[in-house]
Design a protein around this motif. Structure first.
Motif, PDB file in Angstrom:
ATOM      1  N   ARG A  86       0.849  -1.181   0.000  1.00  0.00           N
ATOM      2  CA  ARG A  86       0.000   0.000   0.000  1.00  0.00           C
ATOM      3  C   ARG A  86       0.891   1.239   0.000  1.00  0.00           C
ATOM      4  NH1 ARG A  86      -4.792   2.469   3.869  1.00  0.00           N
ATOM      5  NH2 ARG A  86      -3.093   3.033   5.268  1.00  0.00           N
ATOM      6  N   LEU A  87       0.725   2.034  -1.022  1.00  0.00           N
ATOM      7  CA  LEU A  87       1.460   3.287  -1.134  1.00  0.00           C
ATOM      8  C   LEU A  87       0.631   4.420  -0.532  1.00  0.00           C
ATOM      9  CD1 LEU A  87       2.801   3.053  -4.798  1.00  0.00           C
ATOM     10  CD2 LEU A  87       3.766   2.091  -2.698  1.00  0.00           C
ATOM     11  N   SER A  88       1.340   5.355   0.048  1.00  0.00           N
ATOM     12  CA  SER A  88       0.693   6.549   0.593  1.00  0.00           C
ATOM     13  C   SER A  88       1.333   7.789  -0.008  1.00  0.00           C
ATOM     14  CB  SER A  88       0.837   6.611   2.118  1.00  0.00           C
ATOM     15  OG  SER A  88       0.233   5.509   2.733  1.00  0.00           O
ATOM     16  N   CYS A  89       0.558   8.847  -0.105  1.00  0.00           N
ATOM     17  CA  CYS A  89       1.062  10.126  -0.599  1.00  0.00           C
ATOM     18  C   CYS A  89       0.506  11.212   0.304  1.00  0.00           C
ATOM     19  CB  CYS A  89       0.628  10.349  -2.041  1.00  0.00           C
ATOM     20  SG  CYS A  89       1.009  11.992  -2.682  1.00  0.00           S
ATOM     21  N   ALA A  90       1.388  11.815   1.081  1.00  0.00           N
ATOM     22  CA  ALA A  90       0.984  12.890   1.982  1.00  0.00           C
ATOM     23  C   ALA A  90       1.077  14.214   1.250  1.00  0.00           C
ATOM     24  CB  ALA A  90       1.871  12.897   3.213  1.00  0.00           C
ATOM     25  N   ALA A  91      -0.012  14.958   1.243  1.00  0.00           N
ATOM     26  CA  ALA A  91      -0.068  16.237   0.543  1.00  0.00           C
ATOM     27  C   ALA A  91      -0.104  17.386   1.531  1.00  0.00           C
ATOM     28  CB  ALA A  91      -1.291  16.287  -0.358  1.00  0.00           C
ATOM     29  N   SER A  92       0.611  18.439   1.222  1.00  0.00           N
ATOM     30  CA  SER A  92       0.574  19.644   2.037  1.00  0.00           C
ATOM     31  C   SER A  92       0.450  20.855   1.119  1.00  0.00           C
ATOM     32  CB  SER A  92       1.819  19.754   2.912  1.00  0.00           C
ATOM     33  OG  SER A  92       2.981  19.796   2.121  1.00  0.00           O
ATOM     34  N   GLY A  93      -0.057  21.956   1.655  1.00  0.00           N
ATOM     35  CA  GLY A  93      -0.314  23.133   0.845  1.00  0.00           C
ATOM     36  C   GLY A  93      -1.795  23.190   0.544  1.00  0.00           C
ATOM     37  N   THR A  94      -2.165  23.409  -0.704  1.00  0.00           N
ATOM     38  CA  THR A  94      -3.569  23.383  -1.120  1.00  0.00           C
ATOM     39  C   THR A  94      -4.003  21.937  -1.197  1.00  0.00           C
ATOM     40  OG1 THR A  94      -3.268  25.361  -2.444  1.00  0.00           O
ATOM     41  CG2 THR A  94      -5.219  24.018  -2.898  1.00  0.00           C
ATOM     42  N   THR A  95      -4.822  21.494  -0.275  1.00  0.00           N
ATOM     43  CA  THR A  95      -5.074  20.066  -0.151  1.00  0.00           C
ATOM     44  C   THR A  95      -6.558  19.780   0.047  1.00  0.00           C
ATOM     45  OG1 THR A  95      -4.661  20.256   2.204  1.00  0.00           O
ATOM     46  CG2 THR A  95      -2.808  19.597   0.822  1.00  0.00           C
ATOM     47  N   GLY A  96      -6.811  18.617   0.580  1.00  0.00           N
ATOM     48  CA  GLY A  96      -8.179  18.187   0.808  1.00  0.00           C
ATOM     49  C   GLY A  96      -8.831  17.781  -0.483  1.00  0.00           C
ATOM     50  N   SER A  97     -10.115  17.950  -0.529  1.00  0.00           N
ATOM     51  CA  SER A  97     -10.873  17.484  -1.686  1.00  0.00           C
ATOM     52  C   SER A  97     -10.736  18.411  -2.884  1.00  0.00           C
ATOM     53  CB  SER A  97     -12.340  17.344  -1.307  1.00  0.00           C
ATOM     54  OG  SER A  97     -12.851  18.605  -0.899  1.00  0.00           O
TER      55      SER A  97
END
Length: 126
Positions: A19-30
Motif C-alpha cells: 500500500r502506497l501513501s502520498c501525503a499532501a501539504s499546501g492546497t489540499t483536501g478534496s
C-alpha cells in the motif's frame, strides 16, 4: 503550492501486496484531482489510477481489479492499494496532483497534473 511525499514502496514477491501513501501539504483536501503514475526503467511514465475531487476513480487496464486508489481528505493523504502484484508492476511510483481542477483533462495523462512527488520504488520479484 502543493508538496507531495510518497511512501510505502518496497520489495515483494509476485502475488503479494503493498500500500502506497502520498501525503499532501499546501492546497489540499478534496480540492485536488490526484493520481498515481509509474515509470519502469527505460520506459515512459504511465498513468495507473486517478481520483477526482468528487471521488470518481479511473484505472489503467493493466491494473484494473488489482489496484485501488483512495483518498482521506481529512488526513490530506492519497493511497494506492496494490494486490496480486506482478513482476511487470516493478517501477518507480509517483503521486501527482492537479490543483487547477482541470476536469476536462484525462485522469491518466502526465499533462493533466501540475504537481509531482519524488516517487517510491516498487520491486516485484518472480
Amino acid at each position: 503550492q502543493v508538496t507531495l511525499v510518497e511512501s510505502g514502496g518496497g520489495s515483494v514477491q509476485a502475488g503479494g501486496s503493498l500500500r502506497l501513501s502520498c501525503a499532501a501539504s499546501g492546497t489540499t483536501g478534496s480540492s485536488l484531482r490526484m493520481g498515481w503514475f509509474r515509470q519502469a526503467a527505460g520506459k515512459e511514465r504511465e498513468g495507473v489510477a486517478g481520483i477526482s475531487d468528487n471521488g470518481r476513480t479511473t484505472y489503467a487496464d493493466s491494473v484494473k481489479g488489482r489496484y485501488t486508489i483512495s483518498r482521506d481528505n481529512a488526513a490530506n493523504t492519497l493511497y494506492l492499494q496494490m494486490n496480486s502484484l506482478k513482476p511487470e508492476d516493478t517501477a518507480m511510483y509517483f503521486c501527482a496532483a492537479d490543483s487547477l481542477l482541470r476536469r476536462w483533462l484525462p485522469p491518466l495523462e502526465v499533462f493533466s497534473y501540475n504537481y509531482w512527488g519524488q516517487g517510491t520504488q516498487v520491486t516485484v520479484s518472480s
